[in-house]
Write a protein that holds these residues in place. Structure first.
Motif, PDB file in Angstrom:
ATOM      1  N   TYR A   2       0.821  -1.136  -0.303  1.00  0.00           N
ATOM      2  CA  TYR A   2      -0.092  -0.172   0.355  1.00  0.00           C
ATOM      3  C   TYR A   2       0.816   1.039  -0.171  1.00  0.00           C
ATOM      4  O   TYR A   2       1.537   1.416   0.652  1.00  0.00           O
ATOM      5  N   LYS A   3       0.305   2.559  -0.816  1.00  0.00           N
ATOM      6  CA  LYS A   3       1.316   3.539  -0.815  1.00  0.00           C
ATOM      7  C   LYS A   3       0.109   5.025  -1.581  1.00  0.00           C
ATOM      8  O   LYS A   3      -0.891   4.841  -2.459  1.00  0.00           O
ATOM      9  N   GLY A   4       0.165   5.620  -0.792  1.00  0.00           N
ATOM     10  CA  GLY A   4      -0.199   6.962  -0.914  1.00  0.00           C
ATOM     11  C   GLY A   4       0.019   8.062  -0.146  1.00  0.00           C
ATOM     12  O   GLY A   4       0.371   7.915   0.957  1.00  0.00           O
ATOM     13  N   LYS A  41      -3.183  14.143   6.648  1.00  0.00           N
ATOM     14  CA  LYS A  41      -1.891  15.161   7.201  1.00  0.00           C
ATOM     15  C   LYS A  41      -0.702  15.782   5.951  1.00  0.00           C
ATOM     16  O   LYS A  41       0.725  15.689   6.506  1.00  0.00           O
ATOM     17  N   ASP A  42      -1.228  14.622   4.924  1.00  0.00           N
ATOM     18  CA  ASP A  42      -1.076  15.187   3.492  1.00  0.00           C
ATOM     19  C   ASP A  42       0.970  15.172   4.123  1.00  0.00           C
ATOM     20  O   ASP A  42       1.395  15.088   3.372  1.00  0.00           O
ATOM     21  N   THR A  43       0.656  13.198   4.283  1.00  0.00           N
ATOM     22  CA  THR A  43       1.738  12.653   4.305  1.00  0.00           C
ATOM     23  C   THR A  43       2.143  10.816   3.551  1.00  0.00           C
ATOM     24  O   THR A  43       0.950  10.544   3.588  1.00  0.00           O
ATOM     25  N   LEU A  44       3.249  10.676   3.275  1.00  0.00           N
ATOM     26  CA  LEU A  44       3.175   9.856   2.504  1.00  0.00           C
ATOM     27  C   LEU A  44       3.188   8.424   3.811  1.00  0.00           C
ATOM     28  O   LEU A  44       3.855   8.587   4.336  1.00  0.00           O
ATOM     29  N   SER A  45       2.251   7.239   3.150  1.00  0.00           N
ATOM     30  CA  SER A  45       2.160   6.702   4.201  1.00  0.00           C
ATOM     31  C   SER A  45       2.396   5.015   3.035  1.00  0.00           C
ATOM     32  O   SER A  45       1.822   5.113   2.196  1.00  0.00           O
ATOM     33  N   GLU A  46       3.752   4.557   3.925  1.00  0.00           N
ATOM     34  CA  GLU A  46       3.682   3.101   2.809  1.00  0.00           C
ATOM     35  C   GLU A  46       3.748   2.091   3.750  1.00  0.00           C
ATOM     36  O   GLU A  46       3.944   1.983   5.020  1.00  0.00           O
ATOM     37  N   PHE A  47       3.085   0.786   3.338  1.00  0.00           N
ATOM     38  CA  PHE A  47       3.182  -0.577   4.634  1.00  0.00           C
ATOM     39  C   PHE A  47       2.730  -1.433   3.542  1.00  0.00           C
ATOM     40  O   PHE A  47       2.102  -1.439   2.325  1.00  0.00           O
ATOM     41  N   TYR A  48       3.024  -2.694   4.168  1.00  0.00           N
ATOM     42  CA  TYR A  48       2.132  -4.304   3.271  1.00  0.00           C
ATOM     43  C   TYR A  48       1.729  -4.989   4.416  1.00  0.00           C
ATOM     44  O   TYR A  48       1.727  -4.866   5.379  1.00  0.00           O
ATOM     45  N   VAL A  49       0.269  -5.775   3.455  1.00  0.00           N
ATOM     46  CA  VAL A  49      -0.489  -6.915   4.374  1.00  0.00           C
ATOM     47  C   VAL A  49       0.656  -8.205   3.922  1.00  0.00           C
ATOM     48  O   VAL A  49       0.577  -8.470   2.548  1.00  0.00           O
ATOM     49  N   LYS A  50       0.511  -9.142   4.239  1.00  0.00           N
ATOM     50  CA  LYS A  50       1.096 -10.424   4.112  1.00  0.00           C
ATOM     51  C   LYS A  50      -0.770 -10.599   3.515  1.00  0.00           C
ATOM     52  O   LYS A  50      -1.648 -10.864   4.480  1.00  0.00           O
TER      53      LYS A  50
END
Length: 76
Positions: free
Chosen positions: A45-47, A52-61
């Motif tokens: 996930y990336k957006g 907050k107008d901040t970049l958020s990145e994470f993954y889900v197994k």
């Protein structure tokens, strides 16, 4: 940002993984990736958060699906 496979720990760029499919979820772009080292599949996930107008990145197994074999009885 380097992406880390949650299955084997391999770290690389998005080009180092096989992209299976992509879609939009709210403000995220979701990409289903397959690790070329172990074959594990996970969602990345990336957006940019609108609040907050901040970049958020994470993954889900993604839990691997088990193949269930049914016993076939050959009664006559």
């Amino acid at each position: 940002m380097a992406i880390k496979c949650p299955h084997c720990g391999f770290t690389g760029e998005i080009a180092d993984f096989k992209s299976i499919k992509s879609w939009r979820f709210r403000f995220y772009t979701v990409t289903m990736l397959e690790c070329l080292k172990c074959g594990g599949i996970f969602n990345y996930y990336k957006g940019i958060s609108p609040r907050k107008d901040t970049l958020s990145e994470f993954y889900v197994k993604i839990k691997p699906r088990s193949v269930e074999r049914r016993k076939v009885s050959h009664s006559r």
